[in-house]
Design an enzyme around this catalytic site. Structure first.
Site, short mmCIF file in Angstrom:
data_model
loop_
_atom_site.label_atom_id
_atom_site.label_comp_id
_atom_site.label_asym_id
_atom_site.label_seq_id
_atom_site.Cartn_x
_atom_site.Cartn_y
_atom_site.Cartn_z
N ASP A 1 0.46 -0.92 -0.07
CA ASP A 1 0.25 0.30 0.40
C ASP A 1 0.66 1.27 0.16
O ASP A 1 1.78 1.38 0.90
CB ASP A 1 -0.96 -0.07 0.97
CG ASP A 1 -1.70 0.90 1.48
OD1 ASP A 1 -1.82 1.77 0.04
OD2 ASP A 1 -2.78 1.58 2.06
N GLU B 1 -2.80 -0.07 -4.21
CA GLU B 1 -2.51 -1.05 -3.44
C GLU B 1 -3.02 -2.16 -3.88
O GLU B 1 -3.84 -2.48 -4.60
CB GLU B 1 -3.76 -0.70 -2.71
CG GLU B 1 -3.84 -0.42 -1.34
CD GLU B 1 -5.24 -0.76 -0.51
OE1 GLU B 1 -5.93 -1.82 0.12
OE2 GLU B 1 -6.07 0.20 -0.34
#
Ligand SMILES: [Mg+2]
Length: 478
Positions: free
Chosen positions: A45, A141
């Site tokens: 992320d 992500e």
């Protein structure tokens, strides 16, 4: 509070504390470094992606509280740098509230979807060069389950995550946090603990204690409704939820969902990591019992289908740029009209207005039995319009004869010469690429810098400076 060594605790939201192993501690310092797992899932992320992209390409913003988002009355924060989060600013917060929290030092810039899109591509290209299968969740992500980590030890997984983080930083100039665990849920919890600019490998030896201490809303798929239902029964933590008999969990939250969540709460998470097969268009349609014969009846039908498709769009997580209206006539012939917005959006009012624009009066077209609205041109990056009120108030100019006309394309509203907006990319033949830091009162202040220049000088010009022109935002990535 779970029992964890003092000095090893970190606040993770209201009142919850979780053990944290700092990434600066060498792997051998972990007592469980040799523990292995059959499978390791990674959650990668990017840290404060939009704001970090701004700080990368506009070096003056590094170290400053940056708010990315709309500046108008209804503007919302699309991204906040960690310097802004210190003050409590968050994504999805109204911009005026975030500005008030941060105070005078806040730097507000409009989103530049094109820049984020290119950087997102670079991030995933970098990751794919080492991990062939990525399950992307959004523009910044992804899950990964590298085959070479099957059966690996905690220490080996830490090494691997450090390698991936270094690779992303080297290729993009941006930092990624990585979490790892025996399933997707634990990997995602790990990246949350690792942020910013860190990694957190959750070993099988600690996963149960760690999960048990989390607030129950941290479980995948527990929304506000489920949370309040559980709280009403005195169930506040994942551990308390896991301690329920499975049948009881199922009866509280509903059959299959309750059982699935109960398994996750017990650390059982076999969901595979796989590339997403992405739909090209997200739509909703309805056949009406009685034909629609007036425009007054067609309008609410379009609104309903636009809202229905929008709910699916929100679940998908992408933004749409093209809005397609499908009308099936009572003679079964189908008329479709599409409308392309100048940017991708998730805003229902804008999408619905675009669908209405394509409406054709049934008194001219003929009776209509089916109405459908579809959203296409789907992208991960949404860009908020600087002029949402313009887009929603677009006049209808439907030519009912030209049912198969090529789709209309709306250009970005042209600004009058000499009108500059803060955050705009500009170019000057003498000073190069820059961005508008401030404008008004007949002058414009430009900061001349790109990702490769380091913090650049600011210069103020008369607003009608002939050398200054609008520039491609992507030039700031040089
Ligand atoms: Mg992120």
């Amino acid at each position: 509070m779970p029992s964890v060594p003092a000095g090893c605790r970190r606040r993770v939201g209201a009142g919850a504390y979780i053990a944290l192993v700092s990434t600066h501690v060498p792997a051998e310092a972990r007592p469980d470094a040799a523990v292995t797992a059959r499978r390791w899932v990674l959650h990668i992320d990017m840290d404060a992606f939009f704001a970090s992209a701004e700080q990368l390409t506009r070096p003056t913003l590094r170290g400053r509280p940056v708010l990315v988002g709309g500046i108008g009355q209804r503007g919302v924060v699309a991204g906040a740098s960690y310097e802004a989060r210190v003050f409590g600013a968050r994504s999805a917060m109204p911009m005026h509230q975030a500005r008030r929290l941060v105070g005078v030092s806040a730097v507000v810039v409009p989103p530049r979807g094109a820049v984020y899109s290119v950087l997102s591509g670079r991030v995933f290209d970098a990751l794919r060069s080492r991990v062939p299968v990525l399950e992307t969740l959004s523009f910044d992500e992804a899950f990964a389950e590298p085959a070479e980590l099957a059966g690996a030890s905690v220490a080996r997984v830490e090494e691997y995550c450090a390698m991936l983080r270094a690779l992303v930083l080297a290729r993009t100039g941006l930092t990624a946090s990585i979490g790892a665990g025996t399933g997707k849920q634990l990997a995602k919890i790990g990246s949350g603990l690792a942020k910013p600019d860190g990694m957190r490998v959750i070993s099988p030896a600690e996963q149960h204690a760690l999960l048990a201490g989390l607030p129950v809303r941290k479980l995948w798929g527990i929304g506000p409704v489920a949370e309040s239902r559980l709280r009403g029964l005195g169930i506040e933590t994942v551990g308390a939820f896991a301690a329920l008999p499975e049948a009881e969990a199922a009866s509280i939250l509903g059959g299959s969902v309750g059982s699935a969540l109960h398994r996750l709460a017990r650390g059982i998470d076999d969901r595979p990591v796989a590339e997403r097969a992405e739909a090209k268009q997200i739509s909703a349609e309805n056949t009406y019992e009685r034909d629609i014969v007036t425009l007054a009846d067609l309008r609410p039908a379009i609104t309903a289908m636009a809202a229905s498709a929008h709910r699916r769009l929100e679940r998908d997580g992408r933004a749409a740029r093209t809005v397609v209206l499908k009308l099936k006539k009572s003679d079964m012939s189908i008329v479709t009209r599409s409308f392309t917005l100048p940017y991708a959006t998730t805003e229902l009012s804008t999408l619905s207005a675009a669908a209405q624009r394509s409406a054709i009066d049934p008194t001219e077209l003929g009776p209509i039995r089916l109405v459908g609205v579809g959203y296409g041109g789907l992208t991960m990056v949404r860009q908020e319009s600087l002029f949402p009120e313009l887009d929603q108030a677009m006049p209808a100019d439907i030519d009912t004869d030209a049912v198969d006309a090529p789709e209309p394309v709306v250009e970005q509203p042209e600004l009058p010469v000499g009108q500059w907006l803060p955050g705009m990319d500009v170019r000057h033949p003498e000073f190069g690429h820059g961005w508008v830091q401030g404008a008004g009162y007949g002058v414009v202040t430009v900061r001349f810098e790109t990702s490769s220049t380091g913090p650049g000088p600011a210069r103020t010009f008369p607003a009608d400076e002939s050398g200054l022109s609008r520039a491609d935002p992507l030039a700031s990535l040089d």
